[in-house]
Design an enzyme around this catalytic site. Structure first.
Site, PDB file in Angstrom:
ATOM      1  N   GLU A 162      47.333  -4.961  -2.945  1.00 57.43           N
ATOM      2  CA  GLU A 162      48.381  -5.938  -3.266  1.00 57.43           C
ATOM      3  C   GLU A 162      47.791  -7.315  -3.541  1.00 57.43           C
ATOM      4  OE1 GLU A 162      48.317  -8.430  -0.858  1.00 57.43           O
ATOM      5  OE2 GLU A 162      46.894  -7.169   0.212  1.00 57.43           O
ATOM      6  N   GLY A 304      42.400  -8.614   0.403  1.00 61.72           N
ATOM      7  CA  GLY A 304      43.465  -7.903  -0.288  1.00 61.72           C
ATOM      8  C   GLY A 304      42.945  -7.333  -1.592  1.00 61.72           C
ATOM      9  N   GLU A 305      43.845  -7.243  -2.589  1.00 61.61           N
ATOM     10  CA  GLU A 305      43.496  -6.733  -3.928  1.00 61.61           C
ATOM     11  C   GLU A 305      43.139  -5.247  -3.928  1.00 61.61           C
ATOM     12  OE1 GLU A 305      40.332  -9.008  -5.690  1.00 61.61           O
ATOM     13  OE2 GLU A 305      41.263 -10.941  -5.237  1.00 61.61           O
ATOM     14  N   GLY A 306      43.260  -4.572  -2.799  1.00 60.48           N
ATOM     15  CA  GLY A 306      42.814  -3.182  -2.721  1.00 60.48           C
ATOM     16  C   GLY A 306      41.322  -3.040  -2.531  1.00 60.48           C
ATOM     17  N   THR A 307      40.629  -4.143  -2.214  1.00 57.71           N
ATOM     18  CA  THR A 307      39.163  -4.106  -2.174  1.00 57.71           C
ATOM     19  C   THR A 307      38.621  -3.178  -1.097  1.00 57.71           C
ATOM     20  OG1 THR A 307      39.268  -6.157  -0.882  1.00 57.71           O
ATOM     21  CG2 THR A 307      38.779  -6.357  -3.231  1.00 57.71           C
TER      22      THR A 307
END
Length: 338
Positions: A162, A304-307
């Protein structure tokens, strides 16, 4: 929309009829693992991951079409000064993703992962949860349904992530609403909130729970009152993956909040999921414990960011490669255990 006209009825029905694992594929994976050129259990969690892949895909462990899905949303609660960054950063980061300039882009390239970014009406923030519900029922249900469509086109490993300024405030409210304790147990720095900003963040979460408390026994009501569009979409994506028997890697604090809503609705709802990593956000480890999960990685990340999920996908791909590519004792001419 269900025949009753109630927006959440279709999701409740899906959660009552979740498909289970493929026991035959799991048994076959265990049988092959016992013949591979290694001591039993020597690959540790890599073996468990291979079994998990087999159970939920129904075939020999393999990852051929991995996908990272990143959902972006904005939140009205940012008006309370809960974050040092303005909401405009969400759209700017979505543009950065599209241009290939974010951390998630580099990780996806490194591990050969597909990447999709979903902009969820960034120009229309959800309601300020400390004063009103984030969404009405139809908006929340429609956003969940949109999230379910994220797997269209096919994937055999879904990584959920996200982007959304203010969404660690939202996640903290969800966890506080689900698990109790104190707001300060769940509120962390997020994108760098400290001092008076952190105090306002705690106060906003406390106010949100005080306002919505009579309605929080129902997980869908909790989601639409305290959540955000990206949280609802992630919940929908996780549920859709279950219906299609697609294994899921869940990213950090906010993604885990979306998963926790499903878990409250049905404790078996996350059996097809692994937690990619434990975030540096203070409440994340406690939240993972509530789900009875063990994260694959602990790297001190909180981006975040799906990392974290994307990095964990590299481990999952390695587990599948070891299971399918290693020789058996017979093939290698290696003596087995007497």
């Amino acid at each position: 929309m269900s025949a009753s006209g109630l927006p959440f009825d279709d999701f409740r029905e899906l959660l009552r009829n979740l498909p289970g694992p493929d026991t035959a594929a799991l048994a076959a994976a265990r049988e092959r693992d016992a013949q591979l050129t290694k001591p039993a259990g020597a690959l540790g969690r890599l073996e468990e991951i291979a079994f998990w892949l087999a159970a939920w895909t129904g075939r020999t462990p393999a990852v051929t079409r991995p996908l990272v899905a990143v959902f972006a949303g904005n939140h009205g609660v940012t008006a309370k000064g809960v974050t040092p960054f303005p909401p405009s950063v969400t759209a700017q980061m979505v543009e950065n993703f599209a241009a290939g300039g974010a951390a998630i882009n580099q990780i996806c390239v490194t591990h050969d992962l597909g990447l999709k970014i979903f902009d969820l009406a960034l120009e229309v923030p959800t309601g300020d949860i400390s004063e009103e519900a984030a969404m009405d029922e139809r908006t929340c249900a429609a956003t969940m349904a949109f999230g379910m469509e994220s797997i269209a086109g096919g994937t055999d490993l879904l990584c959920i992530g996200e982007m959304g300024i203010g969404n660690t405030t939202i996640a903290a409210a969800i966890f506080y609403g689900l698990y109790g304790g104190a707001a300060s147990d769940w509120v962390g720095p997020g994108t760098g909130s400290e001092g008076e900003v952190l105090e306002r963040k705690v106060a906003a979460v406390e106010a949100a729970i005080a306002l919505h408390r009579p309605h929080l026994d129902d997980p869908f009501e909790l989601l639409r009152r305290l959540g955000g569009r990206e949280v609802a979409a992630m919940a929908g994506a996780i549920l859709a993956a279950r219906m299609e028997r697609i294994p899921v890697l869940i990213d950090g604090y906010v993604a885990t909040a979306a998963a926790a809503v499903l878990h409250r609705a049905n404790p078996q709802a996350l059996d097809h999921c692994l937690i990619g990593h434990v975030s540096a956000e203070p409440g994340h480890l406690a939240a993972i414990g509530k789900l009875d999960k063990t994260p694959l990685l602990a790297l001190g990340m909180r981006l975040g960011e799906g990392t974290g999920a994307a990095l964990a996908a590299g481990i999952v791909k390695s587990a599948a490669a070891c299971h399918t590519g290693m020789a058996t004792f017979a093939q290698a001419g290696v003596s087995g255990k007497d």
